[in-house]
Design a protein around this motif. Structure first.
Motif, mmCIF file in Angstrom:
data_model
loop_
_atom_site.group_PDB
_atom_site.id
_atom_site.type_symbol
_atom_site.label_atom_id
_atom_site.label_comp_id
_atom_site.label_asym_id
_atom_site.label_seq_id
_atom_site.Cartn_x
_atom_site.Cartn_y
_atom_site.Cartn_z
ATOM 1 N N THR A 139 1.010 -1.658 0.038
ATOM 2 C CA THR A 139 -0.036 0.356 -0.180
ATOM 3 C C THR A 139 0.973 1.398 0.243
ATOM 4 O OG1 THR A 139 -0.417 -0.025 2.415
ATOM 5 C CG2 THR A 139 -2.006 -0.800 1.616
ATOM 6 N N PRO A 140 0.348 2.364 -0.630
ATOM 7 C CA PRO A 140 1.180 3.555 -0.826
ATOM 8 C C PRO A 140 1.049 4.655 0.575
ATOM 9 C CG PRO A 140 -0.885 4.011 -1.658
ATOM 10 C CD PRO A 140 -0.756 2.352 -1.866
ATOM 11 N N GLU A 141 0.108 4.011 1.568
ATOM 12 C CA GLU A 141 0.352 4.530 3.091
ATOM 13 C C GLU A 141 1.107 4.613 3.720
ATOM 14 O OE1 GLU A 141 -2.189 2.141 2.039
ATOM 15 O OE2 GLU A 141 -3.629 4.434 1.278
ATOM 16 N N GLN A 142 1.698 6.075 4.321
ATOM 17 C CA GLN A 142 2.911 5.606 4.899
ATOM 18 C C GLN A 142 3.214 4.429 6.184
ATOM 19 O OE1 GLN A 142 5.017 9.325 6.319
ATOM 20 N NE2 GLN A 142 3.044 10.332 5.824
ATOM 21 N N ARG A 143 4.250 4.361 6.263
ATOM 22 C CA ARG A 143 4.401 2.893 7.650
ATOM 23 C C ARG A 143 5.524 3.551 8.881
ATOM 24 N NH1 ARG A 143 3.263 -2.168 6.394
ATOM 25 N NH2 ARG A 143 0.935 -2.051 4.837
ATOM 26 N N TYR A 144 5.165 3.304 10.161
ATOM 27 C CA TYR A 144 6.369 3.961 11.255
ATOM 28 C C TYR A 144 7.341 2.642 11.185
ATOM 29 C CZ TYR A 144 3.862 8.364 12.303
ATOM 30 O OH TYR A 144 3.310 9.772 12.250
ATOM 31 N N THR A 161 9.457 6.804 8.822
ATOM 32 C CA THR A 161 8.589 6.402 8.068
ATOM 33 C C THR A 161 9.591 5.309 6.924
ATOM 34 O OG1 THR A 161 7.957 8.008 6.637
ATOM 35 C CG2 THR A 161 6.668 7.965 8.806
ATOM 36 N N ASN A 162 8.329 4.617 6.896
ATOM 37 C CA ASN A 162 9.182 4.318 4.667
ATOM 38 C C ASN A 162 9.640 5.534 3.641
ATOM 39 O OD1 ASN A 162 5.848 3.962 4.744
ATOM 40 N ND2 ASN A 162 6.237 2.809 2.605
ATOM 41 N N TRP A 163 8.593 6.986 4.155
ATOM 42 C CA TRP A 163 8.663 7.765 3.207
ATOM 43 C C TRP A 163 10.530 8.610 3.694
ATOM 44 C CZ3 TRP A 163 3.752 10.815 2.118
ATOM 45 C CH2 TRP A 163 2.746 9.743 1.289
ATOM 46 N N ILE A 164 11.259 8.117 4.355
ATOM 47 C CA ILE A 164 12.085 9.049 4.767
ATOM 48 C C ILE A 164 13.307 9.801 3.998
ATOM 49 C CG2 ILE A 164 13.478 6.840 5.219
ATOM 50 C CD1 ILE A 164 13.338 10.241 7.584
ATOM 51 N N LEU A 165 13.573 9.147 2.608
ATOM 52 C CA LEU A 165 14.046 10.219 1.907
ATOM 53 C C LEU A 165 13.195 11.139 0.764
ATOM 54 C CD1 LEU A 165 15.948 6.530 0.503
ATOM 55 C CD2 LEU A 165 17.052 7.833 2.043
ATOM 56 N N THR A 196 8.097 -5.074 8.400
ATOM 57 C CA THR A 196 6.923 -4.828 7.701
ATOM 58 C C THR A 196 6.817 -4.695 6.311
ATOM 59 O OG1 THR A 196 7.194 -2.532 7.506
ATOM 60 C CG2 THR A 196 6.150 -3.008 9.845
ATOM 61 N N SER A 197 7.593 -4.191 5.768
ATOM 62 C CA SER A 197 8.001 -4.265 4.137
ATOM 63 C C SER A 197 7.371 -5.621 3.773
ATOM 64 C CB SER A 197 9.313 -4.255 3.623
ATOM 65 O OG SER A 197 10.242 -5.213 4.709
ATOM 66 N N ASP A 198 6.258 -5.949 2.417
ATOM 67 C CA ASP A 198 6.237 -7.035 1.773
ATOM 68 C C ASP A 198 7.031 -7.231 1.230
ATOM 69 O OD1 ASP A 198 3.457 -6.713 2.825
ATOM 70 O OD2 ASP A 198 3.424 -4.851 1.123
#
Length: 800
Positions: A354-359, A416-420, A365-367
């Motif tokens: 999913t494109p949502e942010q994950r802490y 989060t997975n958006w950190i970069l 948590t990655s697939d």
């Protein structure tokens, strides 16, 4: 040279194919070389689909739950000379450590019992490393408050703490920075038989892993290093990984390398050993956090990055071979003591469905993941983590732009997975890089790479391209095709897209051929092809472990079949595929995340007989030369029954074969699946099923694979589902059938035909001697013909 008292080997296989895809390909390489060396092998495995067709090499295959009791039962019954647990998962190490003193003269290959036990027993791990003067994090597990406070005084703050319950479960780790927070944690109500575990906090340290191979004569070689972009505190497989480790200078690298070799010596690890380090670049502290004395996801990643055949090497080292006197397939010599030297960067970027942010935290948590190659940090970031086609970065950019500075700062503090993307936005707003590095723990080279990408994006948008900056942009992987029309129109030849050889194996092993390429920027192409006719196989972006498992299996079967039919297989993928060693010299692999190779015109169209497309996004659907191998639903009726079959059919457009039929029955609240029921079908069932298939295929006149699902209702079969192409059943069908469906398909694509007027017996022909029974899709059994006949008779009685 080798151990001459070993002739039979029991292999402990991985427990779950979906979770151990990398081990499945490593398993094939391992048993292939052992077979060539003349050893007899048996395997205990829970899910046979993880074997990737390596089943042909085994003397015995035991399909049972992979437990210590079942391994011990096998050893006591068949007395193998040795057990090889290195291609199993962590469960295999636990099993071996529990068998100490119970298996008589059967040897354990790879490491001793203490090494395997130390991967589970932290106290033993710390004790051994402390005695050897290796840096390790001190640890305590106690219910004595005085002992706990005394220990904390000796190591100082910050610390992490958790409660370990008697049922082996534990609470999550809690960060504690001072005495006040400690008192609050200790004041929480205790449950009986609970111990408190405490160790020094290394949150924010950099994380590295070093993988070495070692023989029984104490010769060692560093195969590769991996660096986590995110600091410790984020799970290793949720972090962006880079190989080689770029932020270590030579003195730091040699220091950690020496620690790794010394650890392998302390535990007498023979084969492979991956050592994880926590390193503080400010205080120069370093700690060994764990070690893995087996093949793993990391070793498979490094095997791809360096081209070093780790699985094959490990198998031979475990058998007593010298590190510098190894042999690969067909007996070719290989010097495993020469450490690989790479001319490129390989990065592994985690993917979420999913494109949502994950802490991000200590739990994975990655697939899945995407692996890319490049010649600079900027290039691999552009291809992977900042690749809008993979991650939707433009949408992230628009969302982050709406935040004020305080809201953005919150996202910097909590990874989060958006950190970069978050850091890129922060640098666009002129946040200082040293401050961002201190807060996030992400090292300055990566922040500088992000800054360079931001600066060059601005240049591209404003069209200010000239001789001063074009070369630097090309170094960052910014190319004409797929990136910018401005660059494409530039007269500078450097901006063209090219294909480069992924040179990774060292000059000491220059006879070891590696046909692995990737699309990048530059002046000249290095792609070398033979004069054989070719079949191109295009592969998709991978979104789940199950998809990867299917793709690995199908690619291997396709490549093997294409080669056996006298053609050159070319695998073009958005994510790289690491072929088993037996195919690695025969397959041309091109990593192409932006799917640009077609526009380069490097492959002569007249030499390409067919293109097989495994991608789920249908492309070139009007081109008759492109065969779409991905599943397309043709029929779906919502009808269920207690008895059903799944039939795989391969057709030449006129006639067809049905070499694999899987029977499915729901009985006593359990789901039973039986492979190869071709050999047990009644004449009436064969006739009914063949009639239905013929009806459904009337309007299809092309070579193709079809999958049917049929339900029995009121003594009649009805077609409920029909797919064209590959479904997730492909592995079960291929394993269940003695007629190889994929090889048959390739032959039909090359113009072969199925005979007219075949009898039902020949249409459903299957020559299997063992049959796979799956119960609730989890428990598997291999049965012979008489045993399976009894089972089917039992199910049919319940059906009546």
């Amino acid at each position: 040279m080798e151990l001459d008292d070993i002739h039979t080997i029991l292999i402990i296989g991985p427990t779950s194919s979906d979770k151990n895809v990398d081990l499945s390909t490593a398993l094939y390489d391992t048993v292939d070389i052992l077979h060539q060396l003349g050893y007899k092998m048996s395997i205990i495995v829970e899910d046979p689909t993880s074997l990737l067709s390596s089943g042909v090499f085994y003397d015995k295959s035991v399909v049972e739950k992979v437990t210590g009791d079942n391994v011990l039962k096998y050893v006591q019954q068949f007395h193998p000379d040795a057990i090889l647990p290195t291609v199993g998962d962590r469960n295999a190490l636990g099993i071996v450590s529990s068998l100490n003193g119970k298996i008589g003269g059967t040897k354990v290959l790879g490491a001793n019992f203490a090494a395997y036990l130390a991967t589970f027993k932290r106290e033993l791990f710390i004790k051994r490393l402390t005695k050897a003067n290796l840096p390790v994090i001190k640890f305590i597990s106690s219910n004595d408050e005085k002992e706990i406070y005394s220990f904390i005084r000796s190591i100082g703050f910050p610390i992490i703490a958790r409660r370990r319950y008697s049922n082996r479960h534990s609470s999550g780790w809690t960060n504690i920075n001072n005495l006040f927070e400690l008192d609050n944690f200790m004041a929480l109500e205790d449950i009986e038989d609970t111990k408190i575990e405490i160790e020094r906090s290394i949150r924010g340290f950099s994380e590295y892993s070093f993988t070495i191979v070692r023989d029984q004569y104490d010769n060692s070689s560093l195969i590769g290093t991996i660096e986590d972009v995110e600091p410790i505190g984020v799970h290793h497989l949720d972090s962006n990984l880079v190989s080689p480790a770029l932020s270590l200078n030579d003195s730091k690298l040699q220091r950690l390398r020496n620690y790794s070799i010394k650890l392998a010596r302390v535990f007498n690890v023979v084969g492979v050993c991956t050592v994880h380090f926590a390193y503080n670049h400010v205080t120069k502290e370093s700690y060994i956090t764990e070690f893995i004395p087996r093949l793993s996801e990391e070793t498979k990643f490094l095997e791809y990055a360096t081209s070093y055949p780790i699985a094959t090497v490990v198998a031979e080292l475990c058998l007593g071979y010298h590190l510098d006197k190894l042999q690969l397939d067909a007996g070719s010599p290989f010097n495993g003591a020469t450490e690989p030297f790479v001319d490129h960067i390989t990065s592994r970027f985690p993917q979420w469905k999913t494109p949502e942010q994950r802490y991000l935290g200590p739990s994975k948590t990655s697939d899945s993941s995407i692996i890319v190659n490049g010649f600079s940090l900027e290039e691999v970031l552009n291809k992977g983590a900042l690749n809008d086609k993979f991650n939707g970065n433009f949408e992230r950019y628009n969302e982050l732009r709406k935040l004020d500075d305080d809201e953005l700062f919150e996202k910097i503090i909590h990874p989060t997975n958006w950190i970069l993307d978050v850091l890129s936005e922060a640098m666009r707003r002129n946040f200082e890089k040293p401050v961002l590095s201190e807060i996030t723990g992400i090292k300055l080279p990566y922040l500088s790479a992000l800054q360079n990408i931001i600066d060059n994006s601005l240049i591209i948008r404003e069209g200010e391209i000239d001789g001063k900056n074009v070369e630097r942009m090309v170094e960052m992987g910014v190319k004409g095709v797929g990136h910018s029309k401005l660059l494409l129109d530039s007269k500078d030849i450097v901006t063209k897209t090219v294909v480069k050889n992924k040179r990774a194996i060292s000059v000491g092993n220059n006879k070891y051929i590696n046909h692995n390429y990737f699309v990048t920027s530059g002046i000249s192409n290095e792609l070398e092809l033979s004069d054989r006719k070719k079949i191109i196989v295009r592969t998709p972006i991978i979104t789940s472990k199950t998809d990867i498992m299917i793709r690995q299996f199908v690619l291997f079967q396709l490549a093997k079949s294409i080669d056996q039919n006298g053609l050159e297989p070319i695998i073009i993928g958005r994510e790289p595929w690491n072929a088993p060693l037996v195919m690695r010299r025969k397959v041309v692999e091109i990593d192409d995340p932006h799917m640009e190779i077609k526009s380069l015109g490097l492959i002569d169209k007249d030499s390409v007989l067919r293109t097989i497309d495994l991608s789920k996004n249908i492309v070139d659907d009007e081109n008759e030369q492109v065969f779409q191998f991905s599943a397309q639903e043709l029929k779906n009726i919502d009808l269920e029954g207690n008895t059903s079959v799944r039939v795989m059919v391969v057709s030449d457009g006129k006639n067809y074969l049905a070499p694999s039929v899987i029977y499915q029955a729901k009985r006593d609240n359990h789901l039973y699946e039986v492979s190869s029921v071709n050999n047990f079908m009644t004449v009436e069932d064969r006739a009914d099923i063949a009639h239905l298939i013929s009806q459904e295929l009337e309007n299809y006149d092309h070579v193709d694979i079809y999958n049917f699902e049929m339900v029995k209702s009121h003594d009649h079969w009805l077609v409920t589902k029909m797919y064209r192409g590959m479904t997730s059943d492909i592995i079960r069908h291929e394993l269940a059938s003695s007629v190889h469906v994929i090889d048959t398909l390739v032959k039909l694509l090359l113009g072969n035909k199925i005979d007219d007027d075949l009898s039902l017996e020949k249409i459903f022909a299957n020559f299997d001697e063992q049959y796979l029974l799956a119960i609730d899709c989890k428990r598997y059994k291999l049965l012979d013909k008489d045993e399976m006949q009894e089972k089917l008779t039992e199910y049919r009685k319940k059906e009546d």
